[in-house]
Motif scaffolding. Structure first.
Motif, PDB file in Angstrom:
ATOM      1  N   GLY A  55       0.778  -1.164   0.083  1.00 51.86           N
ATOM      2  CA  GLY A  55      -0.050   0.018   0.084  1.00 51.86           C
ATOM      3  C   GLY A  55       0.660   1.429  -0.177  1.00 51.86           C
ATOM      4  O   GLY A  55       2.131   1.232  -0.121  1.00 51.86           O
ATOM      5  N   ASP A  56       0.227   2.477   0.129  1.00 51.52           N
ATOM      6  CA  ASP A  56       0.971   3.790   0.284  1.00 51.52           C
ATOM      7  C   ASP A  56       2.122   3.690   1.160  1.00 51.52           C
ATOM      8  O   ASP A  56       3.377   3.980   0.856  1.00 51.52           O
ATOM      9  CB  ASP A  56      -0.198   4.727   0.400  1.00 51.52           C
ATOM     10  N   GLU A  57       2.061   3.313   2.577  1.00 53.14           N
ATOM     11  CA  GLU A  57       2.840   3.161   3.581  1.00 53.14           C
ATOM     12  C   GLU A  57       4.107   2.490   3.011  1.00 53.14           C
ATOM     13  O   GLU A  57       5.429   2.867   3.254  1.00 53.14           O
ATOM     14  CB  GLU A  57       2.459   2.850   4.780  1.00 53.14           C
ATOM     15  N   GLU A  58       3.910   1.183   2.648  1.00 53.98           N
ATOM     16  CA  GLU A  58       4.756   0.188   2.033  1.00 53.98           C
ATOM     17  C   GLU A  58       5.539   0.806   0.845  1.00 53.98           C
ATOM     18  O   GLU A  58       6.813   0.683   1.039  1.00 53.98           O
ATOM     19  CB  GLU A  58       4.292  -0.977   1.838  1.00 53.98           C
ATOM     20  N   ALA A  59       4.864   1.621   0.173  1.00 47.02           N
ATOM     21  CA  ALA A  59       5.357   2.027  -1.047  1.00 47.02           C
ATOM     22  C   ALA A  59       6.399   3.179  -0.675  1.00 47.02           C
ATOM     23  O   ALA A  59       7.696   3.271  -1.408  1.00 47.02           O
ATOM     24  CB  ALA A  59       4.507   2.595  -2.065  1.00 47.02           C
ATOM     25  N   LYS A  60       6.027   3.999   0.072  1.00 48.17           N
ATOM     26  CA  LYS A  60       6.933   4.989   0.765  1.00 48.17           C
ATOM     27  C   LYS A  60       8.257   4.543   1.508  1.00 48.17           C
ATOM     28  O   LYS A  60       9.440   4.957   1.231  1.00 48.17           O
ATOM     29  CB  LYS A  60       6.190   6.022   1.754  1.00 48.17           C
ATOM     30  N   SER A  63      10.322   3.325  -1.250  1.00 47.50           N
ATOM     31  CA  SER A  63      11.259   4.279  -1.926  1.00 47.50           C
ATOM     32  C   SER A  63      12.312   4.867  -1.118  1.00 47.50           C
ATOM     33  O   SER A  63      13.332   5.296  -1.582  1.00 47.50           O
ATOM     34  CB  SER A  63      10.192   5.354  -2.089  1.00 47.50           C
TER      35      SER A  63
END
Length: 116
Positions: A55-60, A63
């Motif tokens: 999700g968004d947190e994992e993607a951040k 990165s």
């Protein structure tokens, strides 16, 4: 496992017999699929694994891993997501990978890498 690699099958069986979680990053399924993939077999194999969503947190976090080691997301996005998923698991963590060089850069010494 999809290719019935004996080493991988044996390592996964050993992990299960020791009560270890066997997990896979959801994005890894993208790498496993090609025109000749037996989709029913893939579904059966995945049903026996814990699939880690991205999700968004994992993607951040993935990165941040990339930036930390100077790699670019265009080439290493899936590797970074897989590494991030591995780093979130309860230690000790063993990762089966065909790409030990990149995973070593992303995971450092926090994950034991096994080349397959």
């Amino acid at each position: 496992m999809l290719a019935d690699d004996e080493t991988v099958v044996a390592l996964v069986a050993e992990a299960r017999s020791r009560g270890m979680d066997v997990v896979i990053c959801a994005l890894t399924t993208i790498e496993a699929v090609h025109a000749r993939t037996d989709k029913a077999r893939l579904r059966r194999l995945l049903s026996g694994l814990r699939v880690i969503p991205v999700g968004d947190e994992e993607a951040k976090a993935a990165s941040a891993l990339l930036m930390g080691v100077g790699l670019h997301g265009h080439t290493y996005a899936i590797d970074a997501a897989v590494a991030e998923a591995a780093l979130r698991q309860q230690r000790p963590v063993v990762m089966l990978t065909s790409d030990t060089d990149d995973m070593a850069k992303l995971c450092g010494d926090r994950v034991r890498l096994v080349a397959v």
